[in-house]
Design an enzyme around this catalytic site. Structure first.
Site, mmCIF file in Angstrom:
data_model
loop_
_atom_site.group_PDB
_atom_site.id
_atom_site.type_symbol
_atom_site.label_atom_id
_atom_site.label_comp_id
_atom_site.label_asym_id
_atom_site.label_seq_id
_atom_site.Cartn_x
_atom_site.Cartn_y
_atom_site.Cartn_z
ATOM 1 C CB CYS A 1 -2.787 -3.155 4.074
ATOM 2 S SG CYS A 1 -2.513 -2.793 2.319
ATOM 3 C CG ASP B 1 -0.966 2.052 2.399
ATOM 4 O OD1 ASP B 1 -1.768 2.244 1.474
ATOM 5 O OD2 ASP B 1 -0.297 2.968 2.936
ATOM 6 N NE ARG C 1 -1.185 5.660 2.269
ATOM 7 C CZ ARG C 1 -2.192 5.817 1.403
ATOM 8 N NH1 ARG C 1 -2.643 7.021 1.140
ATOM 9 N NH2 ARG C 1 -2.745 4.766 0.821
ATOM 10 C CG HIS D 1 -5.472 0.854 4.776
ATOM 11 N ND1 HIS D 1 -5.342 1.845 3.835
ATOM 12 C CD2 HIS D 1 -4.903 -0.244 4.224
ATOM 13 C CE1 HIS D 1 -4.696 1.372 2.784
ATOM 14 N NE2 HIS D 1 -4.420 0.101 2.982
ATOM 15 C CB CYS E 1 -7.225 -0.697 1.068
ATOM 16 S SG CYS E 1 -6.013 -1.994 0.700
HETATM 17 CO CO CO Z 1 -4.002 -1.283 1.567
#
Ligand code: CO
Length: 208
Positions: A44, A46, A48, A100, A103
């Site tokens: 992803c 993302d 993080r 994750h 998400c």
């Molecule tokens: Co995500």
């Protein structure tokens, strides 16, 4: 005016490059000539979820493809170009599909709140949700339900990768190639191996 923008990032870049060279003089020279990563990460976007950092791999050791909700859609030219290059040219031994928990992309798809380009992009997640609606409906807690959807989405993407013609050809030619499904926890920093690893056409049944 624009030249002075992001000076703090440029300063960090200079410090980083200097640090790498002070630890290993030939670091950049060695990497410049070639990359031989053994792993392809499909994860992803993302901020993080940092691929190299999570599994502690240095530059040159991990080939990476990221998009919202870690999808591997067969019709996506970007993902498939990365996949083909990783399998045919780099000959990676492992493909890690890493979702994750928590998400936002998966949550947006599940709640049907999105609009525009992202709505189209997340369509495969809604399909996964519909396929497993009964199982998901049995989970009372909302965040547990979303976390399960994150897992089911990863399994579905592992299935996509394992069905791809480039991957099938590689297996047919005797190439070693394992496709794994993991989900990363933002709260612990640990990955959960979903145990859906596919190492050949005969393993396909594991995906249910
Ligand atoms: Co995500």
């Amino acid at each position: 005016m624009a030249v002075n923008m992001l000076d703090h990032l440029k300063a960090r870049n200079r410090a980083w490059a200097g640090r790498m060279v002070s630890e290993d003089e030939d670091f950049f020279r060695r990497l410049e000539s070639r990359q031989v990563p053994e792993y392809l990460w499909i994860g992803c976007s993302d901020s993080r979820v940092l691929p190299n950092e999570i599994i502690s791999l240095a530059p040159g050791e991990l080939f990476v493809h990221r998009n919202v909700a870690n999808l591997a859609p067969p019709q996506d030219a970007n993902y498939r170009s990365v996949l083909q290059y990783a399998v045919d040219e780099l000959k990676v031994k492992h493909i890690l599909v890493v979702g994750h928990y928590g998400c936002g992309g998966v949550a947006a798809a599940a709640e049907g709140k999105t609009a525009g380009a992202i709505d189209h992009w997340l369509h495969p997640v809604r399909e996964v949700k519909e396929q497993h609606q009964a199982e998901l409906d049995d989970i009372q807690n909302k965040s547990d339900r979303l976390d399960r959807l994150c897992e089911l989405n990863v399994v579905s993407q592992v299935r996509n990768v394992a069905s791809d013609v480039f991957v099938r050809e590689a297996w047919k030619n005797g190439q070693v190639l394992n496709i794994h499904g993991w989900v990363y926890s933002l709260s612990t920093g640990l990955v959960n191996d979903l145990d859906v690893t596919v190492s050949g056409i005969e393993d396909f049944a594991r995906l249910g």
